[in-house]
Design a protein around this motif. Structure first.
Motif, PDB file in Angstrom:
ATOM      1  N   SER A  72      86.968  56.021 121.674  1.00 29.91           N
ATOM      2  CA  SER A  72      87.147  56.021 123.125  1.00 29.91           C
ATOM      3  C   SER A  72      88.472  56.688 123.491  1.00 29.91           C
ATOM      4  O   SER A  72      89.394  56.762 122.672  1.00 29.91           O
ATOM      5  CB  SER A  72      87.134  54.591 123.663  1.00 29.91           C
ATOM      6  N   LEU A  75      76.551  49.110 125.269  1.00 30.27           N
ATOM      7  CA  LEU A  75      77.979  48.757 125.304  1.00 30.27           C
ATOM      8  C   LEU A  75      78.247  47.693 126.359  1.00 30.27           C
ATOM      9  O   LEU A  75      79.114  47.818 127.239  1.00 30.27           O
ATOM     10  CB  LEU A  75      78.845  50.003 125.543  1.00 30.27           C
ATOM     11  N   CYS A  76      77.486  46.641 126.244  1.00 25.26           N
ATOM     12  CA  CYS A  76      77.553  45.540 127.207  1.00 25.26           C
ATOM     13  C   CYS A  76      77.166  44.267 126.462  1.00 25.26           C
ATOM     14  O   CYS A  76      76.196  44.274 125.693  1.00 25.26           O
ATOM     15  CB  CYS A  76      76.587  45.820 128.361  1.00 25.26           C
ATOM     16  N   CYS A 106      81.440  44.937 129.770  1.00 27.58           N
ATOM     17  CA  CYS A 106      80.876  46.283 129.554  1.00 27.58           C
ATOM     18  C   CYS A 106      81.984  47.311 129.386  1.00 27.58           C
ATOM     19  O   CYS A 106      83.100  47.131 129.877  1.00 27.58           O
ATOM     20  CB  CYS A 106      80.019  46.711 130.754  1.00 27.58           C
ATOM     21  N   TYR A 107      81.643  48.406 128.742  1.00 30.95           N
ATOM     22  CA  TYR A 107      82.568  49.539 128.685  1.00 30.95           C
ATOM     23  C   TYR A 107      82.390  50.418 129.929  1.00 30.95           C
ATOM     24  O   TYR A 107      83.306  51.103 130.341  1.00 30.95           O
ATOM     25  CB  TYR A 107      82.329  50.351 127.410  1.00 30.95           C
ATOM     26  N   TYR A 108      81.174  50.375 130.510  1.00 27.92           N
ATOM     27  CA  TYR A 108      80.907  51.121 131.751  1.00 27.92           C
ATOM     28  C   TYR A 108      80.532  50.121 132.849  1.00 27.92           C
ATOM     29  O   TYR A 108      79.350  49.918 133.149  1.00 27.92           O
ATOM     30  CB  TYR A 108      79.766  52.124 131.549  1.00 27.92           C
ATOM     31  N   PHE A 125      85.319  44.258 131.909  1.00 34.17           N
ATOM     32  CA  PHE A 125      85.529  45.476 131.118  1.00 34.17           C
ATOM     33  C   PHE A 125      86.233  45.145 129.814  1.00 34.17           C
ATOM     34  O   PHE A 125      87.113  44.280 129.763  1.00 34.17           O
ATOM     35  CB  PHE A 125      86.380  46.491 131.891  1.00 34.17           C
ATOM     36  N   ILE A 183      87.625  47.577 126.163  1.00 31.40           N
ATOM     37  CA  ILE A 183      87.670  48.868 125.474  1.00 31.40           C
ATOM     38  C   ILE A 183      86.533  48.925 124.460  1.00 31.40           C
ATOM     39  O   ILE A 183      86.185  47.921 123.836  1.00 31.40           O
ATOM     40  CB  ILE A 183      89.047  49.048 124.806  1.00 31.40           C
ATOM     41  N   LYS A 184      85.978  50.096 124.305  1.00 28.38           N
ATOM     42  CA  LYS A 184      84.797  50.294 123.449  1.00 28.38           C
ATOM     43  C   LYS A 184      84.977  49.680 122.060  1.00 28.38           C
ATOM     44  O   LYS A 184      84.086  48.976 121.558  1.00 28.38           O
ATOM     45  CB  LYS A 184      84.524  51.798 123.341  1.00 28.38           C
ATOM     46  N   LEU A 232      84.862  45.948 122.096  1.00 24.53           N
ATOM     47  CA  LEU A 232      83.498  45.509 122.398  1.00 24.53           C
ATOM     48  C   LEU A 232      82.601  45.614 121.158  1.00 24.53           C
ATOM     49  O   LEU A 232      81.827  44.703 120.856  1.00 24.53           O
ATOM     50  CB  LEU A 232      82.941  46.354 123.547  1.00 24.53           C
TER      51      LEU A 232
END
Length: 677
Positions: free
Chosen positions: A134, A189-190, A205-207, A232, A234-235, A238
């Motif tokens: 990321s 990514l959640c 989530c990342y998004y 939120f 960070i990827k 997560l």
């Protein structure tokens, strides 16, 4: 503001002169923040009629200002408008670049402070694309940006709660999520959690603005009754959380179980149920925790039974501080503690009294080390376990134990003497055993016979004859030391001087032609002399035998990957001088301070964002001369011995630590945390 009003007036007066407009805006860019100039230009474009060529100039300037303040989406919209109006290829190129850079807009508050160039951002984006990392991770790793600053910027942008990995590990799992494939959450990514206090579902989530993905996750989880909180992370955090969430172990390392069984009052004389102890899940769990602690460089593992049936909390002590690693559900608490007891050959039915034992552990990749295990009964019929991870087979040399050049030469000098007593002193966990074995490594030659008595044997060296003390069988330090004297030794090392008998025998051994090394739990070198005299040793013999005392502490070492140089304030310099004090022989000179490079902690993934990685040893070496030996014979107090030593160039622990601050290896705060003087 007067400047804003002046800018408006000048722009209004020159709407027919694009060249003048450009000059005016350029002049005000040095006086006003870009955002204020942008607002003035947008207001003009929306309220004033002007020639087309003037409009194009102002729109282009607005787009450039948007780029300058990292509002890439807004810039993208303006360049689209300009391309539509003019058809210029240059705008098309801008559009291609900004399509990629718009991912940075969530970090605009931070980027304004960092002032990263567009080229930097393009480089970060390309690296993210090629490595799969990321942009946040690359900023942390490559640009040493603290994670909390990144999360703060994203929180301001999205207006949602933000979580790092430590935060995620405190949340509860959502039961229905465990029936869904891990790959689904990795793709989206959640990940869903339940807040332990608010009892609300949180979708981390990342998004967080990807409504389509969030709706899909809600639908799969059947979250129809209540709208979840969107958060939120960070990827990389997560993905690590997802791995732990769906661990093969039913205990779900890193997360507390969502459903804790009903509290049932247990009879005080509860019979231990051992049916689950040998369950492969429990065995795997205990092994995984021990192995992970070893890999992370932990010195201790704390298994703490929480009150109110909240389970078993696991904490690691790393670099002197305790960190929560995981919490095991109440349902597996007893089985885990019993499994540890079996490994340490303890009585699993005994929960009312403390017990201690040892475990020899072998990792998956074949590394062998020992753990010292202590169990302690706690309230509510519970039990805690503390494991000390012993050093395994690795040892350091004298060059690797952080001795300053002067201390190193002095210590080597006394080690080279044929007989006498050398003491290494400090509190538990200050690295005394490591220092003793570094000394023995220096002395370990084929022409020398070296005996050691240790409890436990933490470090194994070829060439040493090492004995494990076992007080239960009567194999005490004093008894082994007497045996060593009949076993033709050149050098003797006694792991700890615990009693008067051992102290007396040590001095006798050192006076009869042997080099003797030992440790003592005292705070400083001068205090060690007073302690031994208070134990009843003969002051004349002690003064004759003593070659030197090395006192030491361990302070946190600045992470070499992220520490940053800075110029300290006058106040900090004064504090440094005050802490060092007025040394009559080795003062802290202005030149020393002027030539030093000061560093401060930042934090990166290599040091778990603490700014510190590993520990550095600080020392004080007292080598008694005739004057100090006279004070020993007189049984002088510690402060008198210290003052006499300082007059001859002796540096205290704090002074040694401050010299290491000047070398950029640690900070004054860390030295103050482990020293008194």
């Amino acid at each position: 503001m007067d400047e804003i009003k002046l800018l408006k007036d000048l722009l209004n007066q020159n709407l027919n002169n694009p060249e003048a407009l450009n000059k005016i805006i350029s002049q005000f860019e040095n006086k006003l923040r870009p955002v204020f100039i942008l607002e003035v230009i947008i207001e003009l474009l929306q309220t004033k009629k002007m020639p087309k060529h003037t409009e194009l100039v102002l729109w282009e300037k607005a787009a450039q200002l948007c780029e300058k303040i990292y509002e890439f989406r807004r810039a993208l919209g303006i360049y689209k408008k300009l391309y539509t109006l003019t058809g210029k290829e240059t705008y098309l190129t801008k559009l291609e670049i900004l399509k990629n850079l718009k991912v940075f807009e969530k970090l605009k508050d931070l980027l304004k402070k960092l002032q990263l160039s567009k080229e930097d951002l393009i480089s970060i984006y390309n690296e993210s694309l090629s490595t799969g990392k990321s942009i946040e991770y690359i900023l942390i790793e490559k640009f040493k940006v603290p994670k909390d600053k990144i999360l703060e910027s994203i929180k301001n942008f999205y207006q949602v709660p933000v979580f790092d990995l430590k935060d995620l590990l405190k949340l509860h799992k959502v039961q229905q999520a465990l029936n869904i494939k891990k790959s689904f959450f990795i793709e989206k990514l959640c990940l869903p959690f339940e807040h332990p206090e608010k009892h609300k579902i949180i979708l981390v989530c990342y998004y967080p603005k990807d409504k389509e993905s969030i709706e899909t996750v809600k639908k799969i989880l059947q979250l129809t009754t209540e709208e979840p909180i969107i958060g939120f992370a960070i990827k990389e955090d997560l993905l690590e959380a997802i791995e732990r969430y769906f661990s093969d172990l039913t205990t779900q390392l890193g997360f507390e179980d969502l459903f804790i069984e009903e509290v049932v009052e247990e009879p005080e004389e509860e019979i231990e149920d051992t049916s689950a102890i040998e369950d492969s899940v429990i065995v795997q769990l205990v092994n995984k925790v021990i192995e992970e602690a070893y890999v992370k460089g932990a010195s201790d593992i704390h298994w703490e039974s929480l009150t109110g049936k909240k389970g078993l909390q696991i904490r690691f002590r790393i670099d002197g501080d305790c960190f929560v690693y995981s919490t095991i559900p109440e349902t597996q608490k007893r089985a885990v503690i019993s499994r540890i007891k079996i490994m340490a050959n303890l009585d699993i039915s005994q929960r009312r009294l403390p017990q201690d034992g040892k475990i020899k552990f072998k990792t998956k990749d074949g590394k062998v080390f020992e753990l010292r295990v202590a169990t302690i009964p706690t309230i509510e019929n519970n039990e805690d376990v503390v494991m000390r991870i012993l050093g395994g087979l690795n040892f350091r040399t004298l060059e690797e134990i952080d001795l300053r050049e002067e201390t190193y030469e002095g210590f080597k000098k006394i080690l080279s003497l044929p007989y006498g007593l050398i003491l290494v002193v400090g509190p538990t966990g200050s690295g005394k055993t490591t220092t003793l074995h570094a000394a023995l490594k220096y002395l370990n030659q084929p022409n020398k016979k070296i005996w050691t008595a240790e409890d436990p044997v933490e470090i194994v060296q070829e060439g040493l004859r090492q004995v494990q003390i076992n007080p239960k069988t009567g194999l005490t330090f004093a008894r082994v030391l007497r045996a060593f004297l009949r076993a033709d030794p050149d050098i003797i090392m006694i792991g700890e001087t615990r009693d008067q008998e051992t102290a007396h025998t040590l001095i006798e051994a050192s006076l009869t032609g042997h080099l003797v090394l030992s440790t003592l739990h005292t705070n400083s070198a001068p205090e060690t002399i007073v302690r031994l005299l208070n134990m009843g040793v003969d002051p004349y013999n002690f003064a004759d035998a003593l070659l030197g005392i090395l006192a030491q502490r361990l302070a946190k070492r600045l992470c070499p990957h992220c520490k940053e140089p800075y110029t300290p304030s006058e106040e900090e310099i004064e504090r440094l001088k005050r802490e060092y004090g007025n040394h009559p022989v080795k003062p802290l000179t202005e030149d020393l301070i002027k030539n030093a490079t000061f560093y401060r902690p930042v934090g990166c993934s290599k040091c778990n964002f603490s700014g510190f990685k590993g520990r550095i040893a600080i020392h004080e070496l007292l080598i008694p001369d005739d004057d100090i030996k006279k004070l020993i014979v007189k049984a002088a107090p510690a402060n008198e011995i210290r003052e006499a030593a300082i007059q001859k160039g002796f540096l205290t622990l704090k002074q040694d630590g401050i010299l290491k601050v000047l070398k950029g290896e640690t900070t004054l705060k860390q030295i103050q945390a482990v020293t008194v003087r």
